[in-house]
Design a protein around this motif. Structure first.
Motif, mmCIF file in Angstrom:
data_model
loop_
_atom_site.group_PDB
_atom_site.id
_atom_site.type_symbol
_atom_site.label_atom_id
_atom_site.label_comp_id
_atom_site.label_asym_id
_atom_site.label_seq_id
_atom_site.Cartn_x
_atom_site.Cartn_y
_atom_site.Cartn_z
ATOM 1 N N ILE A 69 0.186 5.052 -8.799
ATOM 2 C CA ILE A 69 -0.379 4.019 -7.939
ATOM 3 C C ILE A 69 -0.363 4.518 -6.497
ATOM 4 O O ILE A 69 0.701 4.836 -5.953
ATOM 5 N N PRO A 70 -1.539 4.609 -5.846
ATOM 6 C CA PRO A 70 -1.589 5.202 -4.495
ATOM 7 C C PRO A 70 -0.907 4.352 -3.434
ATOM 8 O O PRO A 70 -0.347 4.876 -2.479
ATOM 9 N N ASN A 71 -0.947 3.039 -3.591
ATOM 10 C CA ASN A 71 -0.385 2.144 -2.571
ATOM 11 C C ASN A 71 1.071 1.835 -2.913
ATOM 12 O O ASN A 71 1.361 1.246 -3.952
ATOM 13 N N PRO A 72 2.035 2.204 -2.067
ATOM 14 C CA PRO A 72 3.457 1.930 -2.366
ATOM 15 C C PRO A 72 3.775 0.436 -2.479
ATOM 16 O O PRO A 72 4.639 0.035 -3.254
ATOM 17 N N ASP A 73 3.081 -0.385 -1.670
ATOM 18 C CA ASP A 73 3.332 -1.826 -1.741
ATOM 19 C C ASP A 73 2.955 -2.384 -3.109
ATOM 20 O O ASP A 73 3.664 -3.219 -3.673
ATOM 21 N N VAL A 74 1.833 -1.913 -3.661
ATOM 22 C CA VAL A 74 1.419 -2.353 -4.995
ATOM 23 C C VAL A 74 2.433 -1.914 -6.040
ATOM 24 O O VAL A 74 2.765 -2.658 -6.971
ATOM 25 N N ASP B 6 5.627 -1.494 -5.582
ATOM 26 C CA ASP B 6 6.792 -2.388 -5.469
ATOM 27 C C ASP B 6 6.523 -3.727 -6.135
ATOM 28 O O ASP B 6 7.412 -4.306 -6.787
ATOM 29 N N TRP B 7 5.305 -4.245 -5.966
ATOM 30 C CA TRP B 7 4.958 -5.509 -6.612
ATOM 31 C C TRP B 7 4.959 -5.390 -8.130
ATOM 32 O O TRP B 7 5.344 -6.328 -8.839
#
Length: 345
Positions: A92-97, A99-100
């Motif tokens: 997953i490229p986005n770290p926030d995603v 974490d979710w």
């Protein structure tokens, strides 16, 4: 006193946490009211926790422990799943995603674990120091109520005397049967069904009565009639069936399940008459024999008086000759002595 000290300490910790929030740089901004808003938010949360603890007086240890261990097991499973899903999460490229996704996995596993433990806490044995989940019932056995005993209504009066402290089990399929009777087109049946629902509400609203609604379907319930389900449930919970039904009484005994028959309890509490004792009774109808008269005591006991046919409608004094105990109740036989007059008991 220990609870008061614990609550005061909790409140002091909440105040200290609020002060730390005010002093931290987290809420430092041009709006000077934000730190104090955060402080009062912390205090409001602490007050809500204390209010919930005080208002919910009847806390069940098995429920609390099921939630606690469900959360622990859920967090452990989420950790294992996240380790297994690491190659996928790293894509997953986005770290926030990412974490979710981890948070969603943890929430799902915790929910499933807590839900399973809450629904099956009576079906397995799990022991740690000071905490025990056990299918085997300790102490008083639970009492499984059937339709007839709820409609009868005497169970509520008996429970309110505090003579019985057992947990009462009300199966959901019995409630469904009561609702079906209450919705019947027959006026008599409809009245009986509504009376049963009123008695059930009376038991449930009594804070001193431990009433549990059993709403799970056991595998052995499939295709079974209500009476058989009651017996199987009592056997599953290692409890007893409370009934007035003669046939259900026999079926329960065939399955080696204990039975509490309210009619037997009522009969056992009726006064005992010994041969030679005197009693007062009003004769209301003739008996089967030519010279017999029949009357009833205040508790419904039938009294057959030899030589009482000529005194029907009168209060008489009779001497007890014998007592017969039948499945329908107790019968007292006696012989006429004299009339008691209108002032007799």
């Amino acid at each position: 006193m220990a609870l008061v000290i614990l609550r005061v300490m909790f409140l002091m910790v909440a105040i200290a946490l609020g002060v730390q929030v005010v002093r931290s740089d987290l809420f430092q901004s041009t709006f000077s009211f934000l730190p104090w808003l955060a402080f009062f938010g912390v205090m409001l949360g602490a007050a809500a926790v204390l209010a919930g603890d005080i208002l919910i007086r009847r806390k069940r240890l098995d429920v609390i422990t099921a939630v606690y261990f469900g959360a622990v097991i859920g967090l452990f499973l989420s950790y294992v799943l996240q380790l297994g899903l690491t190659p996928l999460i790293e894509q997953i490229p986005n770290p926030d995603v990412a974490d979710w996704v981890k948070l969603a996995v943890a929430a799902i596993t915790c929910y499933v674990s807590i839900s399973v433990l809450l629904q099956t806490r009576d079906d397995f044995r799990f022991i740690i120091p000071y905490v025990e989940f056990a299918k085997e019932m300790k102490g008083l056995k639970p009492l499984v109520l059937d339709t007839s005993v709820v409609i009868d209504g005497r169970i509520a009066d008996l429970i309110e005397t505090h003579a019985i402290d057992n947990q009462l089990i009300m199966p959901q399929f019995v409630i469904a049967e009561l609702q079906g009777i209450a919705d019947s087109s027959d006026k008599l049946k409809r009245g009986r069904g509504r009376r049963g629902l009123d008695i059930l509400n009376r038991l449930q609203s009594n804070p001193k009565v431990d009433l549990m609604i059993f709403d799970r379907d056991l595998p052995e319930f499939t295709g079974q009639p209500v009476d058989q389900k009651l017996v199987l449930l009592a056997k599953h919970l290692e409890g007893k069936v409370v009934t007035n039904d003669y046939n259900l009484n026999k079926v329960a005994k065939l399955h080696s399940v204990g039975v509490v028959n309210l009619n037997d309890i009522a009969n056992s509490l009726k006064p005992i008459f010994l041969p030679g004792e005197s009693l007062n009774v009003r004769l209301i109808k003739p008996g089967e024999d030519v010279r017999q008269g029949v009357g009833y005591l205040e508790d419904g006991t039938m009294v057959v008086i030899e030589g009482g046919r000529e005194h029907i409608g009168e209060m008489i004094i009779a001497t007890v000759t014998s007592v017969l105990q039948t499945s329908a109740g107790r019968m007292v036989f006696g012989k006429f002595e004299s009339t008691a007059g209108s002032n007799g008991r």
